[in-house]
Design an enzyme around this catalytic site. Structure first.
Site, PDB file in Angstrom:
ATOM      1  CD  GLN A 167       9.454  -2.392 -22.693  1.00 34.05           C
ATOM      2  OE1 GLN A 167       8.352  -2.505 -23.192  1.00 34.05           O
ATOM      3  NE2 GLN A 167      10.476  -1.850 -23.325  1.00 34.05           N
ATOM      4  CG  HIS A 168      10.220   1.938 -19.191  1.00 31.89           C
ATOM      5  ND1 HIS A 168      10.808   2.086 -20.421  1.00 31.89           N
ATOM      6  CD2 HIS A 168       8.888   1.807 -19.419  1.00 31.89           C
ATOM      7  CE1 HIS A 168       9.863   2.064 -21.351  1.00 31.89           C
ATOM      8  NE2 HIS A 168       8.694   1.879 -20.772  1.00 31.89           N
TER       9      HIS A 168
ATOM     10  CG  ASP B 181       6.320  -5.534 -20.070  1.00 34.07           C
ATOM     11  OD1 ASP B 181       6.691  -4.751 -20.975  1.00 34.07           O
ATOM     12  OD2 ASP B 181       5.828  -5.137 -19.000  1.00 34.07           O
TER      13      ASP B 181
END
Length: 471
Positions: free
Chosen positions: A71-72, A229
């Site tokens: 992520q991110h 995830d």
């Protein structure tokens, strides 16, 4: 047999699993490493996917595919769809100052209520602020912003149009400019962070929506929306309300499935969405399995010897406590912190105690996350432990003792890839039955581990880590 594929594009590697859509039985798999570092050219993920797909026997016979991803990570594309600069990953802490500025400017409460998350260095919005401040020429070229799993889904489709970028709510909810409560982007917050909002953001698809057709690597398969995830892992584990998962990977994650959105102005709990239409509050620590790797390297031993040394030491490691902030920290929000060993004496300074302290440190840091979930009034009825480090016999002893509760160990698997595959099977089923439930992929091999509670370990850790917060 109808086959589906799940892809896990993580920080460290790409994994592909091919499973029976009806039962979840593993048919074949493949993997390939990713480059190390906290910024990576996204084309490296694509190259690793190609290797992993080949190892897994290709995708020609697969009916549906979904991607789970870290992520991110900030992936910025120009008007031609080309990558402008290496992606800044979730564990790149250079945007820590930008995160502090964003919170100061609007207030923690406004961010928590608007997006479920108070910005920290991991969040995409902070990386866009950093880009605008430090690389204005690159920032000016940005035509689209997406996340790692979005980028791979787009590449799998064969499209070159930015308008075909797609994501899901679980990953969008980690950007800092998406409201899970409202199910919509907050372009005002994007503009505040980046200085402009005239960029393409991936369309947020429904949990079981087919978003296109995968044509790469010889495939002709439905594409699922994919997931972040942690949300993909929750799908693999079949988490429901009250179920908590502790993931021991590069990062440490505490996640819990709840029916209502969460807004924690303290910033400890991030109020993300899950991949089913519910919500997935998360507590994330930057330092987890890599702490064990670092300790192993310092001691000059392998993984098995590290565990054996730890098991030879008493609970509490003879008073030795490791504060494991080796890469800064996200929970608590201390991006510039460093680690420390406390309680060393001539008697306690042994290899065994140092090894034990490393295991206890990562479990204690995640126990803080469980406490934070409870403090919000959320139910914690069961705890699952997963990730590579969960295979360690030392972790299996330390975790139930430090957490003070039985811990369920799911059958070994590639949970993110498995969850993505389960989503792919759901997408496939929804083509024939719009109301189809998630396929029932039962786990008959789960194991429960117990231990005698050791509250003094938590007390030692609280005293040592509290020194950082009082500075």
């Amino acid at each position: 047999m109808t086959l589906v594929a799940g892809i896990d594009s993580s920080t460290q590697s790409c994994k592909v699993v091919i499973r029976d859509a009806a039962t979840g039985a593993l048919v074949r798999h493949g993997s390939a490493p990713h480059p190390s570092g906290t910024e990576v050219d996204p084309t490296a993920w694509w190259d690793a996917l190609a290797v992993a797909v080949e190892q897994a026997g290709g995708l020609a016979d697969v009916a549906a595919i979904s991607v789970g991803g870290q992520q991110h990570g900030m992936v910025v594309l120009d008007a031609d769809g080309d990558v402008i600069r290496p992606a800044l990953l979730w564990n790149d802490s250079r945007s820590g100052g930008a995160a502090r500025d964003l919170v100061t400017e609007l207030g923690a409460q406004a961010w928590a209520e608007g997006t479920g998350t108070v910005p920290v260095a991991s969040i995409t919005a902070t990386k866009l602020r950093w880009l605008a401040q430090h690389e204005p020429e690159n920032a000016a070229r940005v035509a689209a912003v997406c996340l790692p799993h979005d980028y791979l889904t787009w590449r799998l489709s064969g499209s070159t149009s930015l308008d075909d970028l797609v994501t899901d709510a679980s990953d969008a909810s980690g950007t800092g400019y998406y409201s899970g409560r409202d199910g919509a982007y907050r372009r005002d917050l994007l503009a505040h962070a980046f200085g402009r909002d005239d960029v393409v953001l991936p369309r947020v698809a429904g949990p079981r929506e087919a978003v296109g057709t995968a044509t790469a690597f010889g495939a002709s398969a439905l594409l699922g929306p994919g997931a972040g995830d942690n949300a993909a892992a929750a799908l693999a584990l079949g988490l429901g309300p009250g179920d908590v998962a502790i993931s021991l990977g590069t990062s440490g994650v505490v996640s819990a499935v709840v029916a209502q959105p969460v807004a924690d102005a303290s910033g400890t709990v991030a109020g993300f969405s899950d991949a089913t239409g519910n919500f997935l509050p998360l507590v994330v620590t930057v330092n987890c399995a890599q702490v064990l790797d670092a300790t192993r390297r310092v001691l000059g031993i392998d993984v098995d010897t590290l565990a054996a040394l730890a098991l030879a030491a008493p609970a509490g490691a003879g008073g030795v406590t490791l504060v494991p902030y080796l890469q800064g920290e996200r929970t608590p929000n201390l991006p510039d912190a460093t680690g420390a060993l406390h309680g060393l004496t001539l008697e306690s300074y042994t290899r065994e105690n140092v090894a034990r302290a490393a295991f206890e440190a990562i479990v204690c840091s995640l126990a803080v996350g469980i406490d934070a979930v409870r403090d919000l009034g959320l139910e914690v009825s069961s705890v699952r432990l997963l990730g590579g480090a969960a295979k360690s016999p030392a972790l299996r002893e330390v975790a139930p003792a430090v957490l003070g509760t039985d811990v369920l160990l799911p059958s070994p698997g590639e949970y993110v890839a498995d969850g993505a595959a389960r989503q792919a099977a759901w997408v496939l089923a929804a083509q024939d039955d719009a109301g189809a439930d998630l396929p029932d992929w039962a786990d008959s091999g789960a194991e429960t581990v117990s231990g005698t509670a050791t509250p003094h370990v938590r007390e030692q850790y609280a005293a040592a880590s509290g020194l950082f917060l009082s500075r």
